[in-house]
Design an enzyme around this catalytic site. Structure first.
Site, short mmCIF file in Angstrom:
data_model
loop_
_atom_site.label_atom_id
_atom_site.label_comp_id
_atom_site.label_asym_id
_atom_site.label_seq_id
_atom_site.Cartn_x
_atom_site.Cartn_y
_atom_site.Cartn_z
N CYS A 1 0.85 -1.19 0.00
CA CYS A 1 0.00 0.00 0.00
C CYS A 1 0.88 1.24 0.00
O CYS A 1 1.92 1.26 0.64
CB CYS A 1 -0.91 0.00 1.23
SG CYS A 1 -2.08 1.38 1.21
N CYS B 1 0.13 4.91 6.25
CA CYS B 1 -0.41 5.07 7.61
C CYS B 1 0.61 4.53 8.62
O CYS B 1 1.14 3.43 8.43
CB CYS B 1 -1.74 4.32 7.75
SG CYS B 1 -2.97 4.87 6.57
N CYS C 1 -2.73 -6.08 10.11
CA CYS C 1 -2.65 -6.15 8.67
C CYS C 1 -1.21 -6.00 8.21
O CYS C 1 -0.53 -5.06 8.59
CB CYS C 1 -3.52 -5.01 8.13
SG CYS C 1 -3.39 -4.71 6.40
S1 SF4 Z 1 -4.23 1.24 6.87
FE1 SF4 Z 1 -2.52 0.30 5.73
S2 SF4 Z 1 -3.49 -0.73 3.99
FE2 SF4 Z 1 -5.00 0.72 4.83
S3 SF4 Z 1 -4.68 2.63 3.66
FE3 SF4 Z 1 -3.39 2.82 5.49
S4 SF4 Z 1 -1.38 2.04 4.85
FE4 SF4 Z 1 -2.90 1.34 3.34
#
Ligand code: SF4
Length: 351
Positions: free
Chosen positions: A111, A115, A342
């Site tokens: 991704c 985050c 995750c």
């Molecule tokens: S929580 Fe993880 S998988 Fe979801 S948008 Fe943010 S960085 Fe991407």
């Protein structure tokens, strides 16, 4: 070779039409693929040999192969590490609830969103998943468990709204009654907040037939300042732009909105945070009720150095929200004895 599982029934009909085949063949072949789950064209016994050979010349029937499965001894949650055709790894989670099973699937390899609390983003986004690769994650879980999946959340690695066309194709395929037939109302797309794509999703189907899927927003902070510290996307879209977009989604679809809020000790879990969050989410649901806030005690990720609040701190946060009339629920910690966060399993496989 192309994966035939990437095609919607309509796309399959167009392809077959170009071979001079009758339209009803598309329904037959779609059912073989997505309901009976054949693994080779030769198993399609009511399809002529000539057509089967033609399909086999152009297409493969894709499959996700589980490289590793972790099974929770506490609740039977299964976490899968899948290896894709090109050697990429993704994760999916099978969760058993009392009356149904839910598949949490990935939409991208890795991704790009950055985050801070998430392990999936550590190496960035390698590529989008195709519609077939999204469906195959669910099929692999059903094959492994022998149980049907009735609910899907697109909340694994990746930002689904940045893989928009494939996401739409996947929803079309997985909800098709001639295939797996999962109701759109049982599908939840989770986004970190790509504002233009939320408007686009809200307006899918025009004025006649709105997209009936559920939308969950990864909010994680009650103010722009705090959100920017946790999620780089907050530099691009403000909370006021986001809540407007979410309201628009609700107004168009009347589907209940969910707000995901990862509780990080000392960062966003104070009484003041709860109060600000309640203010932000007022009037985000139908009259007389509010949107739902899913509180997720963060799974510690070594790389991010983030701490998990105590159970008592989570309860206090939830109670405070409820005092302000906002429904909160602390997510049942399924699979807490396996690599719950995750992206953790995938990171380990790269290590
Ligand atoms: S929580 Fe993880 S998988 Fe979801 S948008 Fe943010 S960085 Fe991407």
């Amino acid at each position: 070779m192309k994966d035939i599982l990437d095609l919607t029934k309509k796309e399959l009909a167009d392809t077959l039409g170009s071979y001079g085949e009758k339209p009803y063949r598309a329904k037959q072949i779609f059912t073989w693929l997505h309901q009976r789950r054949v693994t080779s064209f030769d198993q399609m016994t009511d399809i002529s040999k000539t057509l089967r050979s033609k399909l086999a010349e152009e297409y493969v029937i894709g499959a996700c192969r589980a490289d590793k499965v972790q099974i929770s001894k506490l609740d039977g949650t299964r976490k899968y590490l899948y290896r894709l055709e090109d050697g990429s790894f993704i994760e999916g989670v099978f969760m058993r609830y009392r009356d149904w099973n839910t598949a949490c699937i990935s939409s991208q390899v890795g991704c790009a969103m950055g985050c801070r609390f998430c392990a999936s983003t550590i190496n960035g986004c390698e590529r989008d998943l195709s519609a077939g690769e999204m469906a195959e994650q669910i099929y692999a879980m059903e094959d492994d468990t022998g149980e049907a999946v009735s609910n899907v959340v697109i909340m694994g690695s990746g930002e689904p709204l940045l893989n928009y066309a494939n996401l739409m194709r996947f929803i079309d395929i997985i909800s098709d009654g001639d295939g797996k037939g999962i109701s759109k109302r049982n599908i939840t797309v989770s986004t970190c907040g790509i504002v233009p794509a939320i408007y686009k999703l809200a307006d899918e189907g025009g004025d006649e037939e709105h997209m009936q899927i559920n939308l969950a927003l990864s909010l994680h902070a009650p103010t722009d300042e705090k959100r920017r510290k946790l999620m780089p996307i907050a530099e691009k879209y403000t909370l006021s732009e986001l809540t407007e977009a979410m309201k628009h989604y609700y107004d168009r679809t009347h589907r209940r909105l969910t707000f995901e809020y990862a509780l990080v000790s000392g960062e966003n879990d104070t009484a003041q945070d709860a109060e600000e969050l309640a203010k932000l989410l007022r009037n985000m649901g139908p009259a007389g009720s509010s949107a739902l806030v899913n509180l997720i005690p963060v799974n510690p990720v070594k790389e991010s150095g983030m701490g998990r609040p105590t159970r008592e701190a989570c309860e206090a946060f939830k109670n405070k929200l409820e005092n302000f009339g906002i429904n909160g629920s602390i997510r049942r910690e399924l699979g807490s004895d396996i690599d719950g966060a995750c992206g953790q399993l995938r990171m380990k496989s790269h290590a």
